[in-house]
Write a protein that holds these residues in place. Structure first.
Motif, PDB file in Angstrom:
ATOM      1  N   ALA B 242      -2.694 -14.049   2.683  1.00  0.00           N
ATOM      2  CA  ALA B 242      -1.828 -13.366   3.647  1.00  0.00           C
ATOM      3  C   ALA B 242      -1.396 -12.005   3.149  1.00  0.00           C
ATOM      4  O   ALA B 242      -0.919 -11.180   3.920  1.00  0.00           O
ATOM      5  CB  ALA B 242      -0.599 -14.226   3.933  1.00  0.00           C
ATOM      6  N   LEU B 243      -1.579 -11.747   1.849  1.00  0.00           N
ATOM      7  CA  LEU B 243      -1.163 -10.448   1.326  1.00  0.00           C
ATOM      8  C   LEU B 243      -2.048  -9.316   1.818  1.00  0.00           C
ATOM      9  O   LEU B 243      -1.737  -8.145   1.600  1.00  0.00           O
ATOM     10  CB  LEU B 243      -1.183 -10.467  -0.208  1.00  0.00           C
ATOM     11  CG  LEU B 243      -0.006 -11.180  -0.863  1.00  0.00           C
ATOM     12  CD1 LEU B 243      -0.157 -11.183  -2.377  1.00  0.00           C
ATOM     13  CD2 LEU B 243       1.295 -10.493  -0.494  1.00  0.00           C
ATOM     14  N   ARG B 244      -3.161  -9.657   2.463  1.00  0.00           N
ATOM     15  CA  ARG B 244      -3.995  -8.590   2.991  1.00  0.00           C
ATOM     16  C   ARG B 244      -3.307  -7.784   4.066  1.00  0.00           C
ATOM     17  O   ARG B 244      -3.652  -6.626   4.302  1.00  0.00           O
ATOM     18  CB  ARG B 244      -5.279  -9.183   3.588  1.00  0.00           C
ATOM     19  CG  ARG B 244      -6.335  -9.408   2.574  1.00  0.00           C
ATOM     20  CD  ARG B 244      -7.169 -10.618   2.931  1.00  0.00           C
ATOM     21  NE  ARG B 244      -7.507 -11.311   1.716  1.00  0.00           N
ATOM     22  CZ  ARG B 244      -8.579 -11.020   0.987  1.00  0.00           C
ATOM     23  NH1 ARG B 244      -9.412 -10.092   1.372  1.00  0.00           N
ATOM     24  NH2 ARG B 244      -8.804 -11.658  -0.127  1.00  0.00           N
ATOM     25  N   LEU B 245      -2.355  -8.402   4.742  1.00  0.00           N
ATOM     26  CA  LEU B 245      -1.703  -7.653   5.817  1.00  0.00           C
ATOM     27  C   LEU B 245      -0.795  -6.561   5.280  1.00  0.00           C
ATOM     28  O   LEU B 245      -0.926  -5.397   5.665  1.00  0.00           O
ATOM     29  CB  LEU B 245      -0.941  -8.624   6.733  1.00  0.00           C
ATOM     30  CG  LEU B 245      -1.811  -9.206   7.845  1.00  0.00           C
ATOM     31  CD1 LEU B 245      -2.916 -10.078   7.303  1.00  0.00           C
ATOM     32  CD2 LEU B 245      -0.984  -9.999   8.826  1.00  0.00           C
ATOM     33  N   PRO B 246       0.139  -6.908   4.379  1.00  0.00           N
ATOM     34  CA  PRO B 246       0.899  -5.792   3.799  1.00  0.00           C
ATOM     35  C   PRO B 246       0.013  -4.822   3.039  1.00  0.00           C
ATOM     36  O   PRO B 246       0.323  -3.641   2.938  1.00  0.00           O
ATOM     37  CB  PRO B 246       1.909  -6.474   2.868  1.00  0.00           C
ATOM     38  CG  PRO B 246       1.526  -7.892   2.779  1.00  0.00           C
ATOM     39  CD  PRO B 246       0.660  -8.214   3.939  1.00  0.00           C
ATOM     40  N   ALA B 247      -1.139  -5.307   2.532  1.00  0.00           N
ATOM     41  CA  ALA B 247      -2.053  -4.391   1.853  1.00  0.00           C
ATOM     42  C   ALA B 247      -2.546  -3.331   2.819  1.00  0.00           C
ATOM     43  O   ALA B 247      -2.677  -2.156   2.469  1.00  0.00           O
ATOM     44  CB  ALA B 247      -3.236  -5.148   1.271  1.00  0.00           C
ATOM     45  N   SER B 248      -2.813  -3.738   4.066  1.00  0.00           N
ATOM     46  CA  SER B 248      -3.256  -2.758   5.057  1.00  0.00           C
ATOM     47  C   SER B 248      -2.160  -1.768   5.372  1.00  0.00           C
ATOM     48  O   SER B 248      -2.416  -0.575   5.560  1.00  0.00           O
ATOM     49  CB  SER B 248      -3.691  -3.456   6.339  1.00  0.00           C
ATOM     50  OG  SER B 248      -4.608  -4.473   6.047  1.00  0.00           O
ATOM     51  N   VAL B 249      -0.932  -2.272   5.430  1.00  0.00           N
ATOM     52  CA  VAL B 249       0.196  -1.350   5.640  1.00  0.00           C
ATOM     53  C   VAL B 249       0.222  -0.360   4.494  1.00  0.00           C
ATOM     54  O   VAL B 249       0.389   0.853   4.669  1.00  0.00           O
ATOM     55  CB  VAL B 249       1.535  -2.112   5.702  1.00  0.00           C
ATOM     56  CG1 VAL B 249       2.681  -1.132   5.836  1.00  0.00           C
ATOM     57  CG2 VAL B 249       1.530  -3.091   6.854  1.00  0.00           C
ATOM     58  N   GLY B 250       0.031  -0.890   3.289  1.00  0.00           N
ATOM     59  CA  GLY B 250       0.028  -0.038   2.108  1.00  0.00           C
ATOM     60  C   GLY B 250      -1.028   1.039   2.197  1.00  0.00           C
ATOM     61  O   GLY B 250      -0.801   2.186   1.800  1.00  0.00           O
ATOM     62  N   ALA B 251      -2.206   0.656   2.728  1.00  0.00           N
ATOM     63  CA  ALA B 251      -3.272   1.650   2.833  1.00  0.00           C
ATOM     64  C   ALA B 251      -2.853   2.796   3.734  1.00  0.00           C
ATOM     65  O   ALA B 251      -3.126   3.963   3.453  1.00  0.00           O
ATOM     66  CB  ALA B 251      -4.548   0.992   3.370  1.00  0.00           C
ATOM     67  N   ILE B 252      -2.172   2.449   4.810  1.00  0.00           N
ATOM     68  CA  ILE B 252      -1.715   3.511   5.710  1.00  0.00           C
ATOM     69  C   ILE B 252      -0.641   4.357   5.039  1.00  0.00           C
ATOM     70  O   ILE B 252      -0.628   5.587   5.157  1.00  0.00           O
ATOM     71  CB  ILE B 252      -1.209   2.905   7.018  1.00  0.00           C
ATOM     72  CG1 ILE B 252      -2.400   2.233   7.705  1.00  0.00           C
ATOM     73  CG2 ILE B 252      -0.601   3.957   7.914  1.00  0.00           C
ATOM     74  CD1 ILE B 252      -2.079   1.608   8.997  1.00  0.00           C
ATOM     75  N   VAL B 253       0.231   3.695   4.301  1.00  0.00           N
ATOM     76  CA  VAL B 253       1.258   4.458   3.584  1.00  0.00           C
ATOM     77  C   VAL B 253       0.603   5.382   2.574  1.00  0.00           C
ATOM     78  O   VAL B 253       1.027   6.532   2.386  1.00  0.00           O
ATOM     79  CB  VAL B 253       2.250   3.494   2.893  1.00  0.00           C
ATOM     80  CG1 VAL B 253       3.144   4.259   1.939  1.00  0.00           C
ATOM     81  CG2 VAL B 253       3.078   2.767   3.923  1.00  0.00           C
ATOM     82  N   LEU B 254      -0.458   4.903   1.932  1.00  0.00           N
ATOM     83  CA  LEU B 254      -1.167   5.734   0.961  1.00  0.00           C
ATOM     84  C   LEU B 254      -1.715   6.989   1.636  1.00  0.00           C
ATOM     85  O   LEU B 254      -1.642   8.095   1.102  1.00  0.00           O
ATOM     86  CB  LEU B 254      -2.315   4.929   0.341  1.00  0.00           C
ATOM     87  CG  LEU B 254      -3.077   5.633  -0.775  1.00  0.00           C
ATOM     88  CD1 LEU B 254      -2.174   5.860  -1.969  1.00  0.00           C
ATOM     89  CD2 LEU B 254      -4.290   4.828  -1.183  1.00  0.00           C
ATOM     90  N   MET B 255      -2.271   6.779   2.808  1.00  0.00           N
ATOM     91  CA  MET B 255      -2.794   7.893   3.582  1.00  0.00           C
ATOM     92  C   MET B 255      -1.686   8.903   3.856  1.00  0.00           C
ATOM     93  O   MET B 255      -1.852  10.111   3.692  1.00  0.00           O
ATOM     94  CB  MET B 255      -3.333   7.303   4.877  1.00  0.00           C
ATOM     95  CG  MET B 255      -3.738   8.283   5.856  1.00  0.00           C
ATOM     96  SD  MET B 255      -5.440   8.661   5.566  1.00  0.00           S
ATOM     97  CE  MET B 255      -5.582  10.000   6.685  1.00  0.00           C
TER      98      MET B 255
END
Lengths: 397, 557, 204
Positions: B242-255
């Motif tokens: 389930a951590l993949r979802l916040p990981a995707s948020v993180g990717a956007i934040v990284l952007m």
């Protein structure tokens, strides 16, 4: 103009190459089994290559060993495929898998349904007498993963720097206090790390370990982990880097011992220590031993992905992995040194003979040494322990 | 327009599409999970839960702070050191022969450099607090600077090598000297402003890379406070799916962090620009001479020593038997690790080379056609060309400015959807996205500088635009083509995440194997792989250089 | 085999740069003079068909009785010589000249013969960067002649040569076009060039 002939020739070759590359066909259901296995050990890699040669001769199957830096890479892959609706033509056939990754894949329906009991060689593991081949970190396998090798936790030290290694958990504490910065353990994300914690849990609760084989209720958990936290709180400040940088993988610990930064380490595969010494990756002054208060025993497994198009061939490969020939070859010190999951007593004489140990190595576990093994705690303890550790000591990366 | 001209226009449009679409599609593929939609794991509704759990990450502020600090810091230091190096090479003849010394660092993949640094420096006790794994980002900045200084240095050199600009700047420089300014000061006041204008985009690319780099912080960084990209990779790989979802948020934040960093940089440019103007006009004949000279010389010596040490140490390590940390030499030599390594490397080596040669070849062809199309359009339009060129250049940089972590995971999802079985095609495309910008830039300046009258002459002799392209223009830029091809190969050879994700691990290259083995415990075997990773691009560059020379040498009698 | 410019005008931003009417007989040289910016090079570009799109061209160009205004550049058979020889450095002298041939027959022989005519007979395999200015100009001329052009345009082709050489090269060029009966247009600043051309003059 010669240069143009050469250039045009090169361009044509390149175009051909591109055409071949970019138009190349599918890797679908063929006789190739894609075995996703951790690629950090040259010994394991070579063993898998040997297996590939054997099954190629016997069954016409080739094994493509996909070397993983982390088993979760394969898990990621299957999830990506499942979420894109690819349910029948996945890229992962066989996975070398351990406790937590197995639990995750099983609960998310990423593994092929019960198939292990159908394998001819599975009965050689004598599951009735050895229930350990049916559970992984305390969770029942449900026939979804097949045992591959067995390990017991052993410790090793650098004899050039350590004269008397610690033999119990309490001696470990004294050792670390007297030799600050020479010991470290990996975070509980690594299976060796969580196993170390389980070992401490059992060793520190000597005489009171029944609760560990029952589900972990909050009261039971709090009661049994109190000595553990006290121990770790006292241990960390004397560890490598005062415990501020936790190792991520056990292999890093081994490298640090080679760097002579750490002097004491532990491992699940006793034979990988003398193997490493033979490869010059550890100094020849290394010695292996088992803790007197007991060692955690562990079996590692292989599983098949739910969407593998090569399940039948994969099962044939696993059957070979469980054969006496393959298991004996795997046990050899000069090959991998991983102990067998077969019940050698059950085997006919000529097969049993394959498992005779030949010769010793100064850095290996002395063959006379008897290791006291204890079984894995109940499955619920693993998650609880890990989460509690991270809550106390750091975020989960 | 002749059919050839139409074809080259089409290729140029395709190139833009190729660069932009996968990045956009991939980023979109990260957007969905970020908003809670991930059916494969049972998340079927859009919600903000993932966003909440991301922002609830402990130490998030430190993580973001560290990411920005290492990103901006590494870029700043790299820029300053490169300027110092370019300065001393420009002003002092004896130094100019050292130009090629930094080349090995340029072609070695980031992960390999990080590993080699660890081999060399980690057992050293007095570095303890600072290198490696420190919590302040010092090790990360150090390793990044070592990789990015040669990059910026070579970018600057290729800008300065353009003949038109070169003449102009040379003229300025000489005027400066004759007016009494010391060499470095003249360089700083008269040459640097124009130079910086032209390397701004590479600097941005360095900044974006420094913020989103994974391999270096993974190997050298702290485990307590990771950089954001490392955290994202760990979340994606975590057993708790389930951590993949916040990981995707993180990717956007990284952007977003990349954008923030770029804006911060641009803001600083304005501020520093004011100060710089004052500096240029302040009549100080010797301003900056000594500090920059010292910085340049020390950096040059330091980097050279470091390269030599890394190469020799790693080399010896790969052959070493037992080697206690106290002694200078190992106890003995063995070929064991080399034979194990080379035996295991056969298929990956072949794969690496196939990928490198084919993607670089395609990139070279596509770039040449796109450049031809651009030159033709420019000729036709005459005015407004530089604005058009600037826009095009920006598009080219998109894959370099968007963090790989952001769009690669999404790209895999897209590839699974569209062509799940074409492995080589998937990997080839993901390599092409990274190779194309570098190849294009290596070719752009020389191609654009071709005297248009050559083409006119040849056409008057009866050669169609296509034949002019093949028989006149290509030979004129042949050395650049050879170099660009080698460059493209080097970029492809060093790719890790694209190969891994696009092929699901089924296509192994030397680089992916090296990272897998780096997770293991054999330093010596790792050393073997590091050396092979360095040799591959080096051999290709040497071959390219030899071919380019042979091309012209035959003619000189 | 004449070249005719019929009401040839080039416009930019609705402003006509020039309007030219001329007929050049085979072997004759038309000199075009004008201040800088008056459009001399533009006129040549219009005739070769390589005008940038900011310009519009009207009128007609007729070569040997056929209108070539709609024909693409590489099919017009109009040769050009520039100030710089623009020889290809990756080819030898002989290969440069052979580059201009329309058909690949007896390249080596013809090249040798051509080089003899300009007193460069042993230089077939030389690299072009080792040639002097005058030699380069000669090779450029040979290359252009090798393509058997139906007309030739000269864009101040002698301005980079020193005075002595100038006369000689000019003599070669003019005698060649005369011998081959090729109508020629020359753009120049130099009064001597105009005199030597001995033909019509147009002032833009």
């Amino acid at each position: 103009m010669f240069n143009w002939q050469i250039t045009i020739g090169f361009l044509k070759l390149n175009a051909l190459l591109c055409l071949v590359v970019f138009a190349s066909g599918t890797i679908g259901a063929t006789n190739e089994v894609r075995f996703h296995a951790w690629g950090g050990s040259a010994q394991v890699n070579q063993y898998i290559q040997w297996v590939s040669q054997q099954v190629s001769q016997q069954h016409g199957i080739t094994i493509n060993h996909v070397k993983l830096a982390d088993t979760s890479d394969a898990v990621s892959r299957v999830i990506a495929e499942k979420s894109a609706g690819n349910h029948h033509n996945g890229s992962v056939d066989l996975i070398w898998i351990n406790g937590e990754n197995f639990a995750a894949m099983q609960s998310n329906g990423l593994l092929a349904p019960s198939w292990v009991n159908g394998l001819a060689n599975f009965s050689l593991t004598n599951p009735a007498e050895n229930p350990a081949v049916l559970t992984d970190f305390g969770l029942p396998t449900n026939g979804q993963e097949a045992p591959w090798g067995r390990a017991a936790m052993v410790f090793y030290y650098n004899g050039a720097h350590v004269k008397t290694p610690p033999k119990t958990a309490h001696e470990l504490m004294s050792f670390v206090v007297e030799n600050p910065g020479t010991f470290a353990y990996p975070t509980p994300n690594d299976y060796l790390g969580i196993s170390f914690l389980k070992y401490l849990l059992i060793a520190l609760n000597r005489g009171n370990t029944d609760g560990l084989y029952r589900p972990a209720t909050p009261e039971l958990f709090a009661e049994l982990t109190t000595p553990l936290w006290a121990f770790l709180d006292a241990l960390h400040p004397h560890m490598w880097r005062q415990g501020t940088h936790m190792l991520r993988q056990a292999s890093h610990m081994q490298r640090l011992i080679d760097d002579e930064v750490l002097h004491l380490g532990f491992s699940f595969t006793a034979a990988e220590i003398p193997s490493a010494v033979n490869r010059f990756d550890l100094p020849p002054t290394i010695r292996t031993y088992g803790m007197e208060d007991g060692s955690l025993s562990n079996i590692h497994f292989v599983a098949i992905a739910y969407n593998s198009p090569n399940a039948d061939n994969a099962k044939k490969v696993v059957n070979f992995l469980l054969s006496p020939v393959a298991q004996a070859y795997k046990k050899r010190l000069d090959v991998w040194g991983d102990d067998t999951v077969l019940d050698v007593a059950l085997l006919p004489d000529n097969d049993a003979q394959l498992f005779q140990v030949e010769g010793t190595h100064p850095s290996a576990l002395p063959p006379s040494e008897r290791i006291i093994m204890f079984a894995e705690p109940h499955a619920s303890w693993t998650d609880a322990l890990r989460n509690a550790w991270f809550e106390r000591y750091g975020a989960r990366y | 327009m002749s059919p050839f001209e139409r074809f080259s226009h089409a290729v140029k449009q395709a190139m833009i599409l190729l660069l932009v679409f996968p990045v956009l599609a991939g980023s979109f593929g990260v957007l969905l999970p970020a908003t809670g939609f991930f059916p494969a794991l049972g998340f079927n509704t859009l919600d903000t839960q993932a966003i909440h759990s991301f922002f609830a990450t402990p130490e998030l502020v430190s993580i973001i702070g560290l990411t920005l600090f290492t990103g901006l810091g590494a870029t700043l230091f790299s820029l300053v050191i490169s300027i110092a190096l370019v300065g001393i090479v420009y002003c002092y003849r004896p130094f100019s022969s050292t130009k090629r010394l930094l080349a090995p660092l340029l072609v070695l993949p980031h992960g390999a450099v990080a590993l080699a640094l660890i081999f060399l420096l980690s057992p050293t006790p007095w570095l303890g607090e600072w290198f490696p794994y420190d919590n302040y980002g010092v090790s990360i900045i150090f390793a990044l600077v070592i990789k990015e200084v040669p990059f910026l240095f070579f970018m600057s050199q290729s800008v300065l090598a353009q003949s038109a600009l070169n003449k102009e700047l040379c003229g300025y420089y000489r005027s400066g000297l004759s007016l009494g300014y010391t060499p470095i000061t003249a360089f700083l006041k008269l040459v640097l402003p124009s130079l910086y204008q032209r390397i701004r985009l590479p600097v941005f690319a360095v900044l974006a890379y420094a913020i989103s780099c994974v391999e270096i912080p993974l190997v050298l960084g702290s485990n307590k406070i990771p950089t954001l990209s490392v955290a994202i990779v760990h979340w994606f790989n975590n057993v708790d799916l389930a951590l993949r979802l916040p990981a995707s948020v993180g990717a956007i934040v990284l952007m977003l962090l990349c954008i923030v960093a770029l804006l911060l940089w641009r803001g600083s440019e304005q501020i520093i620009g004011r100060y710089y103007r004052w500096f240029v006009l302040n009549l100080n004949r010797t301003g900056g001479q000594l500090p920059l000279f010292i910085l340049g010389t020390v950096s040059l010596i330091g980097l050279t020593v470091l390269i030599l040490a890394l190469i020799s140490f790693t080399g010896v390590l790969s052959f070493a038997t037992y080697w206690t940390s106290g002694s200078v030499f190992p106890e003995g030599i063995t070929g064991l690790n080399w034979s194990v390594g080379l035996a295991a490397m056969q298929t990956p080596l072949l794969n690496s080379l196939i990928l490198a040669l084919s993607t670089s070849g395609v990139a070279v062809v596509v770039s040449l056609l796109a450049l031809e199309s651009e030159v033709v359009s420019r000729f036709m339009k005459r005015g407004g060309s530089s604005a058009y060129e600037k826009r095009f250049t920006l598009i080219l940089f998109i894959p370099l400015l968007v963090p790989g972590v952001v769009f690669l995971f999404g790209l895999v999802w897209l590839q699974q959807l569209v062509f799940p079985e074409r492995l080589w095609l998937s990997v080839g495309l993901s390599h092409l996205i990274y190779v194309l910008p570098y190849v294009f830039f290596s070719l752009a300046d020389s191609y654009r500088q071709i005297d248009p009258r050559y083409g006119q002459m040849a056409q008057s002799l009866g050669y169609s635009p296509f034949r002019v392209f093949i028989h006149v223009k290509l030979p004129l830029v042949f050395p650049s083509i050879a170099f660009a091809f080698a460059m493209g190969c080097a970029i492809s050879l060093s790719q890790y995440l694209p190969t891994l994700l696009s092929s699901g691990g089924q296509i192994a290259t030397v680089t992916t194997e090296a990272i897998a083995l780096a997770a293991g415990s054999s330093k010596r075997l790792n050393a073997v792989y590091v050396i092979v990773q360095g040799l591959m691009p080096l051999v290709i560059f040497l071959a390219a250089w030899a071919i380019a020379r042979a091309f012209y040498a035959r003619k000189t009698k | 085999m004449a070249l005719e410019l019929i009401d040839l005008s080039v416009t930019k931003d609705k402003h006509a740069l020039f309007n030219v009417n001329a007929r050049i007989e085979p072997g004759k040289v038309l000199s075009v003079l004008g201040a800088s910016g008056s459009g001399k090079s533009t006129l040549l570009n219009a005739i070769t068909g390589q005008l940038e799109s900011v310009f519009t061209v009207q009128g007609d160009i007729v070569l040997n009785g056929k209108s070539i205004i709609e024909v693409p550049t590489y099919q017009r058979r109009v040769g050009v010589l520039f100030q710089d020889a623009l020889l290809f450095e990756h080819l030898t002298v002989g290969e440069n000249i052979a580059f201009g041939f329309q058909h690949r027959k007896n390249a080596k022989q013809s090249v040798a013969q051509l080089l003899e005519q300009v007193e460069m007979q042993d230089m077939q395999h030389r690299s072009v960067s080792s040639l002097s200015g005058g030699q380069q100009a000669r090779v450029a001329l040979l290359r252009t002649m090798a393509s058997e052009p139906k007309a030739i345009l000269l864009d101040e082709p002698f301005s980079k040569l020193d005075t002595q050489l100038r006369a000689k090269v000019r003599e070669w060029v003019f005698s060649t076009v005369k011998a081959q009966n090729i109508p020629t247009i020359m753009v120049t600043h130099d009064a001597e060039d105009v005199d030597a051309a001995n033909g019509d003059i147009i002032q833009l």
